[in-house]
Every structure is written in structure tokens, then in C-alpha cells.
Design a protein around this motif. Structure first.
Motif, short mmCIF file in Angstrom:
data_model
loop_
_atom_site.label_atom_id
_atom_site.label_comp_id
_atom_site.label_asym_id
_atom_site.label_seq_id
_atom_site.Cartn_x
_atom_site.Cartn_y
_atom_site.Cartn_z
N GLN A 126 0.83 -1.21 0.00
CA GLN A 126 0.00 0.00 0.00
C GLN A 126 0.86 1.26 0.00
O GLN A 126 0.58 2.23 -0.68
N THR B 149 2.47 1.65 -3.39
CA THR B 149 1.46 2.11 -4.36
C THR B 149 1.21 3.61 -4.19
O THR B 149 1.07 4.35 -5.18
N TYR C 187 -12.80 1.73 -3.77
CA TYR C 187 -11.60 2.21 -3.08
C TYR C 187 -11.89 2.44 -1.60
O TYR C 187 -11.06 2.12 -0.73
N ASP D 269 -6.90 -0.42 -5.14
CA ASP D 269 -5.90 0.47 -4.53
C ASP D 269 -6.06 1.90 -5.04
O ASP D 269 -6.83 2.17 -5.95
#
Length: 464
Positions: free
Chosen positions: A214, A217, A413, A419
Motif C-alpha cells: 500500500q 502504491t 476504493y 488500490d
């Protein structure tokens, strides 16, 4: 007291200088910003292609004056003085002087008049000579003026057409930059959103609520957003410099770009109105035939060829010229008729006639080819306008579809089903789709302007 006065004077002078500096700075800042309409006017003044045609027009005007003046009166004043040093000659004959005025005048009919006035010490005399072609008549002056006039017509039409083409090109570039600026704002907002997301993910990672994937990203999303923004800024700068270069405007000048430009909006209104008006016409090709530069130039060239053919027909083997002279001293007058007949010219005259007839036939064939091409171009323009309606309707639905997709992606989301990178791409794509819809409307405007210019060969921008 004097020191105090000096301080007051110094302070006052400094205030005046600062005021002038700020006034000048504000004036300079204001001078840097110019409207697009002003930029177009400067472009039409500075563009090298337009300037070249304007110079050609001035040269043609100058040549016309030269053609006329070459056949106007020409007057020369001359004189001489001589002294003899021979002692055997009486004193009264030692000096000899004279003054002469010679004139020359040519007329459209071919008549050439040459009077001469000569004043000696002992006498005055007037000599007059003239020549007049009887057959064939000399039409060179009339032909030169006619050709010059037709060339002016063609060159002026070319200038008008080029101006219209340049304005269309600049309008298209301007609108493209406006839409690029709108996309830049989208990318700038995406950077802010990506920063906020990274901060949130970083805080969650610190307390163990977000993993490495995460975090990576979120970091990549920010990098990607910054890259798109930087790339867009570079593209915009290059496009602006290219437009300024095409307009011939210095780089220190700043064109104001905005989506609600009054000049552009007026063009939209005119384009919509004239397009609707022309679409009601039953025979558009007739209007095109009347206004198209290529067809009109073809007709002008044919007229010139026909005149040349008629002149050639008159140039047979016979030549007759009348000439005359008169002298006031001897009071003699003579008249002469010169006659000549070319017995054999190896067939050159017949070859010239056939060559000119062939050129006229080729000209007619070229006219037909241009006409056929224009009919095909007209069909293409009409098809494009028809497709524009369908495409606009399709893109409106696409924008609605993109909005719905963004709402679904946002919901996913929020619950962690996708993501942030996927959400960011969906958000940017939706915003870009809205800009694309505007760009399509811009393209439709350009298509309408090109259609109007194709039909009427008129610059509907006006004022230029």
C-alpha cells in the motif's frame, strides 16, 4: 538647516525615482499580456508568407506605374558649346553654341511621336518625326496593363486565402493550448490528492494498518502524478513557443489563454450561423465554383491565353508601317510607307498557333479536373459535419459512462477493493474525458470554419 533641506530633497528625489520605477514596471507587466485577437493581428503583420505576398502586390502596383510611364512624354534637354582656335577664322566664327529639347511620346495605338526643338546662335528649328504601325496594330501596352491587372487580382485573392488559412491554424493551436491548460489543472489536483493519500497511508503504516504494498502504491501514485504534471507543463511551454513563433511574436510577450475568450465565442456564433445557412443551399458547388481561387485563376489564365492567341492570328507575314518627318528650316515634309512580307518562316507561326491552342485545351482540361476534385472535397466536408453530430452525441455518453465508472471505483476504493492507483487513474480519466468533450467541440468549430472557407473563400473572423 541646510543639512535638513538636503535630506528632504534627497528623500523627495528618491520617492520620485521609486514612483517612476514602479510605474514603469507596472507598464511593462501590462505590456507583456496581449489578447489572442491582438496576437492574431500581430501575426498577420509579422508572418513572412503574408509579407512576401504583400510585397508582390506592391511590386505589381509599381510595375503598373512603370508600364504607364514608359509610354508617357519623355523630354530631354541638351546643349553644346564649342570654340575654335584657328587664327585664320574671323572672330565672329570662333564660337558655336546650341540648345536642343527632344521629346518622345508613345500611344496605345502604337503611334510614336518625336519632336525636337533646336536653337542655334543664328537660327531656330523644329524637327518632328512620327511612326505609326498600320498592320498589325501594336497592342503591347494594352496587353501589359491587362496582364498586370489580372495578376493583381490573383495575388490579392491568394493573400485573402492565406490569411484565412493562417487564422484557422492559429485558432486551432490556441484552443489546443487552452485544453492542455485544463488538463494541467487536473494533473495538479491529482498531485495534491496523491500527497494527501501518501500522508494517510504513511500514518496507517506507522500503526500497522497499512502494509508495504500500500505504501509503495501510494508513493508510485505521487511519482506518477508529478511526472504527468511536469510533462504537461513542458508540452504546454513548447506549444506556446511554437504558436508565438508562427505568429512572429517575441517570447517576452504573453498571450492570455482562457476558455471563455470573447473572440473565439464570436467565431463559434458566426460558424454555427453560416454553416446552418449554407446547409440550406441546394447547389453548393455553384457557390464554390464562383468563389474558388483555383478555378478563378484557371479562368484568368485562359483569358490571357485567348488574348495571346488572337494577337498571334493577327501576326501574319505582312507588316505595314507609316512614318513621317518635318523640318521647319527646309520646310520639307516627307511621308514613308514601309511594307514587308515574310515569304517563308519555316512554319514557325503555325507552330506557335498550335502551341497556344494546345495550351488553351490543357487549361480547360485542368478546369474540369479541379472541378471534379472540388465536388469530392465538398462531399468530404459534408460527411465530416454529419459525423461530427454523431461523434458529439457519442462522446457525451462516454463522459456520463466515465462518471458512473468513477463513482463505482470510488466506492470500491473506500472499502479497500481497489488500490489508490486504480482510483487515481479513474479520476484522471474522467476529468480528461470532460476536457476531451470540449476539445471535440473545438474540432467541430474548426471543421465548420474550414467548411465556410471552402464554400465562400471568406475570412469570417473579420477585422483583419
Amino acid at each position: 538647516m541646510m543639512a535638513q533641506n538636503k535630506r528632504v530633497l534627497y528623500s523627495f528625489s528618491l520617492l520620485v525615482i521609486l514612483s517612476l520605477f514602479f510605474t514603469f514596471s507596472i507598464g511593462m507587466a501590462q505590456a507583456e499580456n496581449i489578447s489572442f485577437e491582438k496576437a492574431v493581428k500581430l501575426g498577420l503583420e509579422n508572418n513572412s508568407e503574408i509579407q512576401d505576398i504583400k510585397k508582390n502586390i506592391e511590386n505589381l502596383k509599381r510595375n503598373r506605374k512603370i508600364i504607364k510611364t514608359n509610354n508617357d512624354w519623355k523630354i530631354d534637354l541638351g546643349g553644346n558649346y564649342s570654340h575654335r582656335f584657328d587664327e585664320s577664322i574671323s572672330t565672329s566664327d570662333e564660337n558655336d553654341s546650341s540648345i536642343s529639347i527632344t521629346a518622345d511620346k508613345s500611344f496605345k495605338s502604337g503611334l510614336s511621336l518625336n519632336p525636337t526643338v533646336r536653337i542655334d546662335e543664328d537660327e531656330e528649328r523644329l524637327d518632328i518625326s512620327l511612326t505609326q504601325p498600320i498592320y498589325p496594330i501594336d497592342n503591347s501596352l494594352e496587353d501589359n496593363l491587362y496582364n498586370n491587372k489580372k495578376e493583381l487580382v490573383k495575388t490579392r485573392a491568394k493573400l485573402k486565402s492565406l490569411k484565412s488559412t493562417k487564422i484557422l491554424s492559429w485558432v486551432q493551436s490556441y484552443l489546443n493550448i487552452v485544453r492542455m491548460e485544463e488538463n494541467k489543472e487536473i494533473y495538479a489536483k491529482s498531485v495534491i490528492k496523491a500527497k494527501d493519500n501518501l500522508e494517510k497511508v504513511t500514518k496507517k503504516a506507522e500503526i500497522g494498518e497499512a502494509g508495504d504494498q500500500q505504501l509503495l502504491t501510494a508513493e508510485y501514485s505521487l511519482k506518477d502524478a508529478k511526472y504527468k504534471l511536469k510533462k504537461q507543463k513542458i508540452n504546454i511551454r513548447e506549444e506556446k513557443n511554437s504558436l508565438k513563433n508562427n505568429l512572429g511574436i517575441n517570447k517576452d510577450k504573453k498571450i492570455v489563454f482562457n476558455s471563455d475568450n470573447q473572440f473565439i465565442e464570436e467565431l463559434r456564433k458566426k460558424a454555427n450561423s453560416l454553416t446552418a445557412e449554407y446547409m440550406k443551399e441546394e447547389n453548393l458547388i455553384k457557390i464554390i465554383e464562383k468563389n474558388n481561387n483555383d478555378l478563378q485563376n484557371n479562368k484568368i489564365n485562359r483569358e490571357i491565353l485567348k488574348r495571346e492567341l488572337e494577337d498571334l492570328k493577327k501576326e501574319d507575314n505582312i507588316s505595314i508601317k507609316l512614318s513621317g518627318e518635318y523640318d521647319t528650316i527646309s520646310e520639307d515634309a516627307t511621308a514613308t510607307v514601309d511594307f514587308s512580307y515574310n515569304l517563308y518562316d519555316s512554319g514557325n507561326h503555325d507552330i506557335d498557333l498550335e502551341s497556344k491552342k494546345s495550351a488553351i485545351a490543357d487549361n480547360r482540361d485542368k478546369y474540369k479536373d479541379i472541378y471534379k476534385k472540388l465536388k469530392l472535397d465538398l462531399e468530404s466536408h459534408l460527411n465530416r459535419l454529419d459525423l461530427d453530430k454523431e461523434k458529439l452525441s457519442k462522446e457525451k455518453l462516454n463522459y456520463q459512462r466515465s462518471q458512473n465508472k468513477l463513482e463505482i471505483t470510488k466506492e470500491k476504493y473506500d472499502i479497500g477493493a481497489v488500490d489508490y492507483l486504480e482510483y487515481q487513474d479513474s479520476w484522471i480519466k474522467t476529468k480528461e474525458t470532460k476536457v476531451q468533450l470540449k476539445s471535440l467541440k473545438d474540432s467541430i468549430l474548426i471543421n465548420k470554419l474550414e467548411f465556410i472557407n471552402f464554400i465562400s473563400n471568406e475570412n469570417i473572423a473579420g477585422g483583419f
